[in-house]
Design a protein around this motif. Structure first.
Motif, PDB file in Angstrom:
ATOM      1  N   UNK A 239       0.841  -1.193   0.000  1.00 26.26           N
ATOM      2  CA  UNK A 239       0.000   0.000   0.000  1.00 26.26           C
ATOM      3  C   UNK A 239       0.874   1.239   0.000  1.00 26.26           C
ATOM      4  N   UNK A 240       0.270   2.369  -0.316  1.00 29.01           N
ATOM      5  CA  UNK A 240       0.969   3.661  -0.265  1.00 29.01           C
ATOM      6  C   UNK A 240       0.126   4.642   0.528  1.00 29.01           C
ATOM      7  N   UNK A 241       0.802   5.438   1.372  1.00 27.67           N
ATOM      8  CA  UNK A 241       0.075   6.424   2.161  1.00 27.67           C
ATOM      9  C   UNK A 241      -0.147   7.692   1.340  1.00 27.67           C
ATOM     10  N   UNK A 242      -0.663   8.724   1.967  1.00 22.19           N
ATOM     11  CA  UNK A 242      -1.001   9.959   1.260  1.00 22.19           C
ATOM     12  C   UNK A 242       0.218  10.654   0.670  1.00 22.19           C
ATOM     13  N   UNK A 243       1.409  10.374   1.217  1.00 24.82           N
ATOM     14  CA  UNK A 243       2.635  10.990   0.695  1.00 24.82           C
ATOM     15  C   UNK A 243       3.273  10.160  -0.418  1.00 24.82           C
ATOM     16  N   UNK A 244       2.666   9.002  -0.730  1.00 29.62           N
ATOM     17  CA  UNK A 244       3.216   8.134  -1.756  1.00 29.62           C
ATOM     18  C   UNK A 244       4.235   7.147  -1.233  1.00 29.62           C
ATOM     19  N   UNK A 245       4.462   7.157   0.082  1.00 30.94           N
ATOM     20  CA  UNK A 245       5.438   6.239   0.662  1.00 30.94           C
ATOM     21  C   UNK A 245       4.891   4.817   0.660  1.00 30.94           C
ATOM     22  N   UNK A 246       5.729   3.881   0.250  1.00 31.50           N
ATOM     23  CA  UNK A 246       5.304   2.489   0.103  1.00 31.50           C
ATOM     24  C   UNK A 246       5.387   1.761   1.433  1.00 31.50           C
ATOM     25  N   UNK A 247       4.349   0.968   1.712  1.00 27.26           N
ATOM     26  CA  UNK A 247       4.324   0.149   2.923  1.00 27.26           C
ATOM     27  C   UNK A 247       4.027  -1.291   2.514  1.00 27.26           C
ATOM     28  N   UNK A 248       5.000  -2.191   2.754  1.00 25.52           N
ATOM     29  CA  UNK A 248       4.851  -3.590   2.371  1.00 25.52           C
ATOM     30  C   UNK A 248       4.572  -4.432   3.616  1.00 25.52           C
ATOM     31  N   UNK A 249       3.521  -5.213   3.552  1.00 25.13           N
ATOM     32  CA  UNK A 249       3.191  -6.153   4.623  1.00 25.13           C
ATOM     33  C   UNK A 249       3.539  -7.548   4.119  1.00 25.13           C
ATOM     34  N   UNK A 250       4.344  -8.283   4.908  1.00 18.44           N
ATOM     35  CA  UNK A 250       4.780  -9.612   4.496  1.00 18.44           C
ATOM     36  C   UNK A 250       3.930 -10.697   5.154  1.00 18.44           C
ATOM     37  N   UNK A 251       3.809 -11.805   4.448  1.00 24.99           N
ATOM     38  CA  UNK A 251       2.978 -12.916   4.914  1.00 24.99           C
ATOM     39  C   UNK A 251       3.381 -13.424   6.299  1.00 24.99           C
ATOM     40  N   UNK A 252       4.688 -13.607   6.598  1.00 23.72           N
ATOM     41  CA  UNK A 252       5.048 -14.059   7.953  1.00 23.72           C
ATOM     42  C   UNK A 252       4.564 -13.096   9.052  1.00 23.72           C
ATOM     43  N   UNK A 253       4.522 -11.790   8.762  1.00 21.68           N
ATOM     44  CA  UNK A 253       4.008 -10.837   9.750  1.00 21.68           C
ATOM     45  C   UNK A 253       2.532 -11.087  10.035  1.00 21.68           C
ATOM     46  N   UNK A 254       1.773 -11.335   8.978  1.00 25.73           N
ATOM     47  CA  UNK A 254       0.338 -11.593   9.128  1.00 25.73           C
ATOM     48  C   UNK A 254       0.109 -12.902   9.872  1.00 25.73           C
ATOM     49  N   UNK A 255       0.854 -13.948   9.496  1.00 19.22           N
ATOM     50  CA  UNK A 255       0.678 -15.253  10.135  1.00 19.22           C
ATOM     51  C   UNK A 255       1.101 -15.216  11.606  1.00 19.22           C
ATOM     52  N   UNK A 256       2.177 -14.480  11.875  1.00 15.83           N
ATOM     53  CA  UNK A 256       2.629 -14.376  13.269  1.00 15.83           C
ATOM     54  C   UNK A 256       1.583 -13.694  14.131  1.00 15.83           C
ATOM     55  N   UNK A 257       0.898 -12.705  13.574  1.00 13.14           N
ATOM     56  CA  UNK A 257      -0.176 -12.021  14.303  1.00 13.14           C
ATOM     57  C   UNK A 257      -1.350 -12.958  14.571  1.00 13.14           C
ATOM     58  N   UNK A 258      -1.463 -14.027  13.769  1.00  4.55           N
ATOM     59  CA  UNK A 258      -2.534 -15.003  13.944  1.00  4.55           C
ATOM     60  C   UNK A 258      -2.121 -16.162  14.847  1.00  4.55           C
ATOM     61  N   UNK A 259      -0.919 -16.088  15.418  1.00  2.00           N
ATOM     62  CA  UNK A 259      -0.448 -17.119  16.328  1.00  2.00           C
ATOM     63  C   UNK A 259       0.363 -18.214  15.680  1.00  2.00           C
ATOM     64  N   UNK A 260       0.718 -18.061  14.411  1.00  2.00           N
ATOM     65  CA  UNK A 260       1.524 -19.059  13.711  1.00  2.00           C
ATOM     66  C   UNK A 260       2.999 -18.791  14.005  1.00  2.00           C
ATOM     67  N   UNK A 261       3.758 -19.854  14.280  1.00  2.00           N
ATOM     68  CA  UNK A 261       5.194 -19.698  14.535  1.00  2.00           C
ATOM     69  C   UNK A 261       5.910 -19.641  13.189  1.00  2.00           C
ATOM     70  N   UNK A 262       6.709 -18.604  12.964  1.00  2.00           N
ATOM     71  CA  UNK A 262       7.380 -18.409  11.670  1.00  2.00           C
ATOM     72  C   UNK A 262       8.884 -18.618  11.825  1.00  2.00           C
ATOM     73  N   UNK A 263       9.470 -19.418  10.904  1.00  2.00           N
ATOM     74  CA  UNK A 263      10.889 -19.762  10.982  1.00  2.00           C
ATOM     75  C   UNK A 263      11.516 -19.725   9.589  1.00  2.00           C
TER      76      UNK A 263
END
Length: 405
Positions: A239-263
């Motif tokens: 995604x990009x914010x109002x200034x055009x700065x790019x923000x990347x969300x990675x799958x391990x971050x999402x899975x870790x937030x769901x309680x999955x152990x990432x290695x």
């Protein structure tokens, strides 16, 4: 005014065979004069001023002129699919007339010839950029070389026969699309695994996974780098914010937030391609390297990484896991082939084939041992750091993927 003579003479050599082979309705882009013939005619006049050498130079230049005119004629006939036949006399007639026209012309100096040829070439390029349908000059030798040179196999796109058999996509988000949130998932990034031009070679690789439920396909890489592939495969959203700065969300971050152990597992040094800096930022809880920093430890071979991966999957823990492993055995330069001046492409091919089959077999055995674990196996890039003759056996930027279980 004497410049008109070589221009008219070269135009004679170029246009006469074109007119005599012309058919109603044909559309062939053709120059008004032959650049190579123009150059030879200028040299012919210059050679006349050499008293001692002219009887050697003049026949050589004349013969070269006939050869160029002959190649030009063959280019014309090849377009139509005609045989040479009586048209074969045209180069001798036109070149003879051209020489007769130039016989009384006073010679140009060598510097004047260089300047005239440069201006003529620039004029041609300038005019061609503005009106390509009618070029000023014709280049018979260049056209003949282009027409007769071996045509390389198109490697930028997969053939329709491959697409009809396997799923193909330009998308790089293969991992996100095949992760099963109800089970443990293992992403295996196989070093230098590309799509071979030889479909039988690819089919042989896939037979290693026989007996396992799987889906096979190919996808396109934007960049041929392992570190890019490691992050590209794990992107969840951008995604990009109002200034055009790019923000990347990675799958391990999402899975870790769901309680999955990432290695993450890599058998090489943590400093290679700066994995020590970016892997944790991708969202892995735990990382395993074969060596770290200046420890001097030998890289961990793929069978050792598989043993580690197997031990992680055998842990009696109900927590779901997401494990990413980048293989190492087929990383170029291959072990034993590090001298760039003494590399046998056939030997590299044999070693690569054997090591790749070994790595894929390790993955297949692991998938059979853990049928409740989903394995997403894909190449990081085609063998871009291998010898050129070996690189040419693979499609550019296309990599396979196999989803097991």
């Amino acid at each position: 005014m004497k410049l008109l003579y070589p221009l008219i003479a070269s135009a004679l050599i170029t246009i006469v065979p074109f007119l005599l082979t012309f058919e109603k309705g044909q559309d062939i882009v053709r120059g008004l004069f032959g650049f190579e013939e123009f150059c030879l005619l200028m040299l012919f006049v210059l050679a006349k001023s050499f008293r001692r050498l002219r009887w050697v130079l003049l026949p050589v230049i004349g013969a070269a002129m006939v050869v160029v005119a002959w190649l030009d004629l063959q280019n014309l006939l090849a377009i139509k699919g005609w045989s040479t036949g009586w048209y074969g006399v045209l180069p001798f007639v036109t070149c003879g007339l051209a020489v007769a026209m130039m016989w009384k012309v006073k010679p140009f100096s060598a510097s004047a010839i260089s300047f005239i040829l440069f201006v003529a070439l620039m004029a041609h390029l300038f005019a061609y950029n503005h009106y390509a349908a009618q070029p000023l000059a014709q280049f018979p030798v260049v056209d003949y070389a282009s027409r007769t040179a071996p045509k390389p196999i198109a490697r930028d796109s997969l053939p329709e026969s491959f697409k009809a058999k396997y799923f193909t996509t330009d998308s790089a988000t293969i991992t996100r699309g095949f992760v099963d949130s109800t089970k443990t998932n293992v992403l295996v990034l196989v070093e230098s695994w590309g799509i071979p031009l030889d479909t039988n070679r690819f089919a042989k690789q896939l037979r290693i996974f026989e007996g396992i439920s799987m889906q096979v396909g190919a996808h396109h890489r934007m960049y041929s780098r392992t570190r890019t592939a490691e992050r590209e495969d794990l992107i969840y959203s951008v995604t990009r914010d109002s200034t055009g700065r790019r923000d990347t969300v990675f799958l391990p971050q999402v899975l870790r937030a769901q309680g999955v152990k990432t290695q993450f597992i890599y058998g090489g040094d943590s400093l290679v391609q700066m994995r020590n800096k970016y892997i944790r930022n991708v969202g892995f809880d735990e990382v395993f390297y074969g060596a770290s920093g200046s420890s001097g430890a030998e890289p961990r071979a793929d069978h050792e990484s598989v043993a580690l991966l197997d031990s992680l999957l055998n842990v009696q823990d109900p927590t779901l896991r997401f494990i990413a492993w980048t293989t190492l055995d087929t990383k170029f330069p291959l072990q034993g082939f590090k001298d760039p001046y003494r590399i046998d492409a056939a030997a590299v091919d044999s070693a690569y084939t054997e090591r790749l089959a070994g790595t894929l077999q390790l993955i297949a055995n692991l998938a059979k041992k853990h049928p409740n674990v989903r394995f997403i196996v894909q190449g990081d890039h085609n063998p871009i750091l291998s010898p050129l003759k070996f690189q040419e056996k693979f499609y550019k930027r296309w990599v396979p993927f196999v989803v097991l279980n």
